[in-house]
Each structure stands twice: as C-alpha cells, then as structure tokens.
Design a protein around this motif. Structure first.
Motif, PDB file in Angstrom:
ATOM      1  N   ARG A 140       5.503 -58.566  10.946  1.00 33.00           N
ATOM      2  CA  ARG A 140       6.145 -57.403  11.562  1.00 33.00           C
ATOM      3  C   ARG A 140       6.416 -57.610  13.050  1.00 33.00           C
ATOM      4  N   ALA A 141       5.458 -58.128  13.789  1.00 37.24           N
ATOM      5  CA  ALA A 141       5.646 -58.310  15.235  1.00 37.24           C
ATOM      6  C   ALA A 141       6.814 -59.252  15.522  1.00 37.24           C
ATOM      7  N   ALA A 142       6.915 -60.340  14.761  1.00 38.17           N
ATOM      8  CA  ALA A 142       8.011 -61.289  14.965  1.00 38.17           C
ATOM      9  C   ALA A 142       9.352 -60.660  14.608  1.00 38.17           C
ATOM     10  N   ARG A 143       9.362 -59.843  13.553  1.00 37.87           N
ATOM     11  CA  ARG A 143      10.617 -59.198  13.150  1.00 37.87           C
ATOM     12  C   ARG A 143      11.052 -58.146  14.174  1.00 37.87           C
ATOM     13  N   ILE A 144      10.089 -57.432  14.744  1.00 36.87           N
ATOM     14  CA  ILE A 144      10.417 -56.462  15.796  1.00 36.87           C
ATOM     15  C   ILE A 144      11.005 -57.180  17.004  1.00 36.87           C
ATOM     16  N   ALA A 145      10.404 -58.303  17.381  1.00 38.44           N
ATOM     17  CA  ALA A 145      10.911 -59.076  18.524  1.00 38.44           C
ATOM     18  C   ALA A 145      12.333 -59.557  18.276  1.00 38.44           C
ATOM     19  N   ALA A 146      12.613 -60.027  17.052  1.00 38.62           N
ATOM     20  CA  ALA A 146      13.967 -60.498  16.716  1.00 38.62           C
ATOM     21  C   ALA A 146      14.958 -59.344  16.751  1.00 38.62           C
ATOM     22  N   ALA A 147      14.555 -58.185  16.209  1.00 39.91           N
ATOM     23  CA  ALA A 147      15.439 -57.024  16.209  1.00 39.91           C
ATOM     24  C   ALA A 147      15.749 -56.564  17.633  1.00 39.91           C
ATOM     25  N   ARG A 148      14.745 -56.560  18.496  1.00 39.65           N
ATOM     26  CA  ARG A 148      14.955 -56.159  19.886  1.00 39.65           C
ATOM     27  C   ARG A 148      15.911 -57.112  20.604  1.00 39.65           C
ATOM     28  N   LYS A 149      15.777 -58.407  20.319  1.00 40.53           N
ATOM     29  CA  LYS A 149      16.684 -59.395  20.912  1.00 40.53           C
ATOM     30  C   LYS A 149      18.119 -59.129  20.455  1.00 40.53           C
ATOM     31  N   SER A 150      18.281 -58.834  19.166  1.00 34.48           N
ATOM     32  CA  SER A 150      19.616 -58.569  18.628  1.00 34.48           C
ATOM     33  C   SER A 150      20.221 -57.312  19.226  1.00 34.48           C
ATOM     34  N   LEU A 151      19.420 -56.254  19.342  1.00 36.34           N
ATOM     35  CA  LEU A 151      19.926 -55.013  19.918  1.00 36.34           C
ATOM     36  C   LEU A 151      20.399 -55.238  21.353  1.00 36.34           C
ATOM     37  N   ALA A 152      19.633 -55.997  22.122  1.00 37.93           N
ATOM     38  CA  ALA A 152      20.028 -56.291  23.508  1.00 37.93           C
ATOM     39  C   ALA A 152      21.360 -57.028  23.557  1.00 37.93           C
ATOM     40  N   GLU A 153      21.598 -57.911  22.580  1.00 39.10           N
ATOM     41  CA  GLU A 153      22.847 -58.668  22.548  1.00 39.10           C
ATOM     42  C   GLU A 153      24.041 -57.802  22.145  1.00 39.10           C
ATOM     43  N   LEU A 154      23.768 -56.640  21.573  1.00 38.60           N
ATOM     44  CA  LEU A 154      24.858 -55.736  21.198  1.00 38.60           C
ATOM     45  C   LEU A 154      25.249 -54.788  22.329  1.00 38.60           C
ATOM     46  N   ALA A 155      24.498 -54.773  23.413  1.00 38.97           N
ATOM     47  CA  ALA A 155      24.763 -53.828  24.499  1.00 38.97           C
ATOM     48  C   ALA A 155      26.166 -54.001  25.085  1.00 38.97           C
ATOM     49  N   ALA A 156      26.526 -55.225  25.432  1.00 37.68           N
ATOM     50  CA  ALA A 156      27.850 -55.462  26.034  1.00 37.68           C
ATOM     51  C   ALA A 156      28.984 -55.121  25.069  1.00 37.68           C
ATOM     52  N   PRO A 157      28.931 -55.559  23.793  1.00 40.02           N
ATOM     53  CA  PRO A 157      29.997 -55.168  22.855  1.00 40.02           C
ATOM     54  C   PRO A 157      30.090 -53.649  22.659  1.00 40.02           C
ATOM     55  N   LEU A 158      28.974 -52.956  22.676  1.00 38.53           N
ATOM     56  CA  LEU A 158      29.014 -51.500  22.574  1.00 38.53           C
ATOM     57  C   LEU A 158      29.752 -50.898  23.761  1.00 38.53           C
ATOM     58  N   GLN A 159      29.453 -51.385  24.939  1.00 31.86           N
ATOM     59  CA  GLN A 159      30.144 -50.898  26.134  1.00 31.86           C
ATOM     60  C   GLN A 159      31.637 -51.160  26.054  1.00 31.86           C
ATOM     61  N   GLU A 160      32.004 -52.341  25.589  1.00 31.95           N
ATOM     62  CA  GLU A 160      33.417 -52.701  25.479  1.00 31.95           C
ATOM     63  C   GLU A 160      34.172 -51.755  24.549  1.00 31.95           C
ATOM     64  N   GLN A 161      33.510 -51.307  23.480  1.00 33.43           N
ATOM     65  CA  GLN A 161      34.159 -50.441  22.502  1.00 33.43           C
ATOM     66  C   GLN A 161      33.874 -48.953  22.745  1.00 33.43           C
ATOM     67  N   HIS A 162      33.191 -48.640  23.865  1.00 36.31           N
ATOM     68  CA  HIS A 162      32.871 -47.249  24.226  1.00 36.31           C
ATOM     69  C   HIS A 162      32.085 -46.556  23.114  1.00 36.31           C
ATOM     70  N   LEU A 163      31.070 -47.238  22.626  1.00 35.94           N
ATOM     71  CA  LEU A 163      30.240 -46.739  21.539  1.00 35.94           C
ATOM     72  C   LEU A 163      28.780 -46.665  21.947  1.00 35.94           C
ATOM     73  N   GLN A 164      28.033 -45.846  21.225  1.00 30.87           N
ATOM     74  CA  GLN A 164      26.576 -45.852  21.291  1.00 30.87           C
ATOM     75  C   GLN A 164      26.041 -46.353  19.948  1.00 30.87           C
ATOM     76  N   LEU A 165      24.766 -46.703  19.919  1.00 26.42           N
ATOM     77  CA  LEU A 165      24.146 -47.199  18.694  1.00 26.42           C
ATOM     78  C   LEU A 165      22.887 -46.396  18.401  1.00 26.42           C
ATOM     79  N   ALA A 166      22.793 -45.889  17.163  1.00 30.15           N
ATOM     80  CA  ALA A 166      21.627 -45.134  16.716  1.00 30.15           C
ATOM     81  C   ALA A 166      20.859 -45.952  15.690  1.00 30.15           C
ATOM     82  N   VAL A 167      19.637 -46.336  16.022  1.00 28.17           N
ATOM     83  CA  VAL A 167      18.777 -47.040  15.067  1.00 28.17           C
ATOM     84  C   VAL A 167      18.198 -45.985  14.121  1.00 28.17           C
TER      85      VAL A 167
END
Length: 294
Positions: A140-167
């Motif tokens: 679980r800890a490793a999967r949470i770390a991977a998910a957090r890394k992925s979410l951070a990488e989506l920040a710029a594309p979200l901004q580009e498309q004027h979107l928010q993300l709801a987990v």
C-alpha cells in the motif's frame, strides 16, 4: 441608512452562498447503461428536464455514432445545461498507482489525452480512481507513493486544459478508501487543481458514514456520486433502497455549504428515458429538496 445597507449586503451574501441543490446524473444512467443508440427524441426529453448537469464517461460516447457528440453539445448549448464532470477511464492499463515505472508512466500519458476530451465538453473537473483493484497492506505505501507521483505529473496538463481533478472515494481495499487516505494522496498538491469526489455508495465496510466523510473532507469536495448500498457491497441502488442515511447526508451537505452538482450514479428504474428522468427527479426532490421547496 447604514443598517439598511448592511442588511442588503447580508441578504446578497446569503443568496450567493445558499445555492439550491442542482440535479445531475451520469449520462449512461439515463439510458439504463444500454448500448442502444441515443435518439434526438431522447436528447429533447433531457433538454426539457430538471437535470442541470451531466457526468461524461468516454465509453458511453464511443458507443454512439460520430455525430452524436455534436448533437449532445448542441443540446447543452440550447438548454443552458452543462457537462460538469468527466469520469476518466479506470483499469489496469491506466492505473496511476502502478509500481512498475513503465506502466505508471504509460497510464499518465494515456490519461493526459483524455483531459483534452474532457475540455472539449466544457467540463469543470475530471473524476479519477487512484488505483485499480484491491491493494494489499504490504504494497500500500509504495502504491500511494506512485499514485502521488502520477497526480503531481498531471498538474500541468490540468492547468493547460483549465480543469480540476477529483480523486474518488473508493470501496473495499482500493486506494483512497477513507477520507484520511484521500487527504494523504492530495497532500502537497495545489488545492486549486485537486480535490475529491465523495461516492456515497463506496463507504461499505468502513466505520465512517457517508455524512462523516463529507464533513471530514469539507473544503476539498468538487463533486459527489449519489447511490445506495446494502452495507456490505456497493450496489448503485437509488437512494432509499439500501442503508445509507440520506437525511444525514443532505444535512451534512447543507452544513458544509456544498455548491456542486448532486450527481446520481445509480441504476435508475424505468423502461424508457422519460420514465427514468421522472423517477430520478422525484427521488432527488424527496431526498435533497425536501424542506427547501416553497
């Protein structure tokens, strides 16, 4: 004069903050999750309904002909309705918590493409599952770390498309199955881009009630998914068919001054689009507008 001005400003503030609940639905639910073509007559009925907004799920539109999206967007434009949210695909091929770096990076790349589609519908936010399937304690800890890394990488594309993300609050042993773990996944991410979707059907087997989750996640909730369960398994029943205390849910949403859409993600009864719209609207009035209607 000063007292009158103060009263006027107070009344204005109340109008701005105490918005009446707005009915929403996943688009597929209105058609019984059928693969049958959606007709112009169906769209006309939706246009005349109380449904204010829709959640888009890509496979629903992929099953329709190429001109359907154009017709749907035209219906939105003419009726003043919106497609408020867009549920990103989920499954092993788009699992942002994959610990295999190649698989994780490919999942991020795939989901970035869907952000463009969400923006084309004029959506405000996308809904995301933080993982696929049940996650055992030892990983679980490793999967949470991977998910957090992925979410951070989506920040710029979200901004580009004027979107928010709801987990999304997920059930069973998936990532994000408690309010505490959802907040952990979002820790350090910009609040203007990332929030949560509280699925009222997904709290099965956990000590916190849906209303308690709503209160714990106050200030981070972008949207909600409405359906009922039997207390053991997620069922996607209509409110009132299971064990969720919707009176408590409605009170919690009022308490936190929830401003978003009340999106049903449920098996709506009915043999036609018209019947499902009627049953959906009546259920919404009973559970969420009771006591607010004049």
């Amino acid at each position: 004069m000063k007292n009158i001005l103060s009263l006027s400003l107070s009344l204005c503030a109340f109008v701005l903050t105490a918005a009446e609940p707005r009915l929403g639905s996943t688009f597929g639910a209105l058609f019984g999750y059928s693969d049958d073509p959606v007709t112009q007559a169906d769209l006309n009925q939706i246009a005349q309904s109380e449904i204010a907004s829709f959640e888009i799920y890509p496979p629903t539109f992929e099953k329709q002909n190429q001109s359907f999206k154009t017709a749907f967007l035209e219906m939105l434009r003419k009726s003043g309705k919106t497609a408020q949210s867009y549920h990103l695909p989920f499954g092993p091929e788009v699992d942002l918590s994959a610990t295999d770096e190649t698989m994780r990076a490919e999942a991020v790349r795939s989901l970035k493409e869907y952000l463009k589609d969400a923006a084309s519908f004029g959506c405000k936010y996308v809904v995301l599952h933080a993982s696929d399937g049940k996650i055992p304690p030892e990983t679980r800890a490793a999967r949470i770390a991977a998910a957090r890394k992925s979410l951070a990488e989506l920040a710029a594309p979200l901004q580009e498309q004027h979107l928010q993300l709801a987990v999304e609050l997920l059930p069973y042993d998936c990532l994000g199955n408690t309010s505490e773990e959802l907040l952990l996944l979002l820790e350090g991410l910009p609040k203007e881009l990332f929030g949560v979707c509280v699925d009222l059907n997904h709290g099965v087997g956990k000590p916190a009630t849906p209303a308690q989750n709503i209160r714990k996640l106050r200030g981070r909730i972008l949207g909600i998914h409405i359906s009922d369960n039997d207390g053991n398994l997620e069922r996607h029943w209509m409110p009132g068919a299971g064990v969720v205390d919707f009176e408590e849910v409605a009170a919690a949403l009022r308490e936190i001054n929830y401003q978003g859409v009340y999106t049903y993600e449920a098996d709506i009864p009915g043999n036609s689009t018209g019947e499902r719209i009627k049953n959906l609207t009546e259920n919404f009035h009973y559970f969420f507008l009771k006591g607010t209607e004049k």
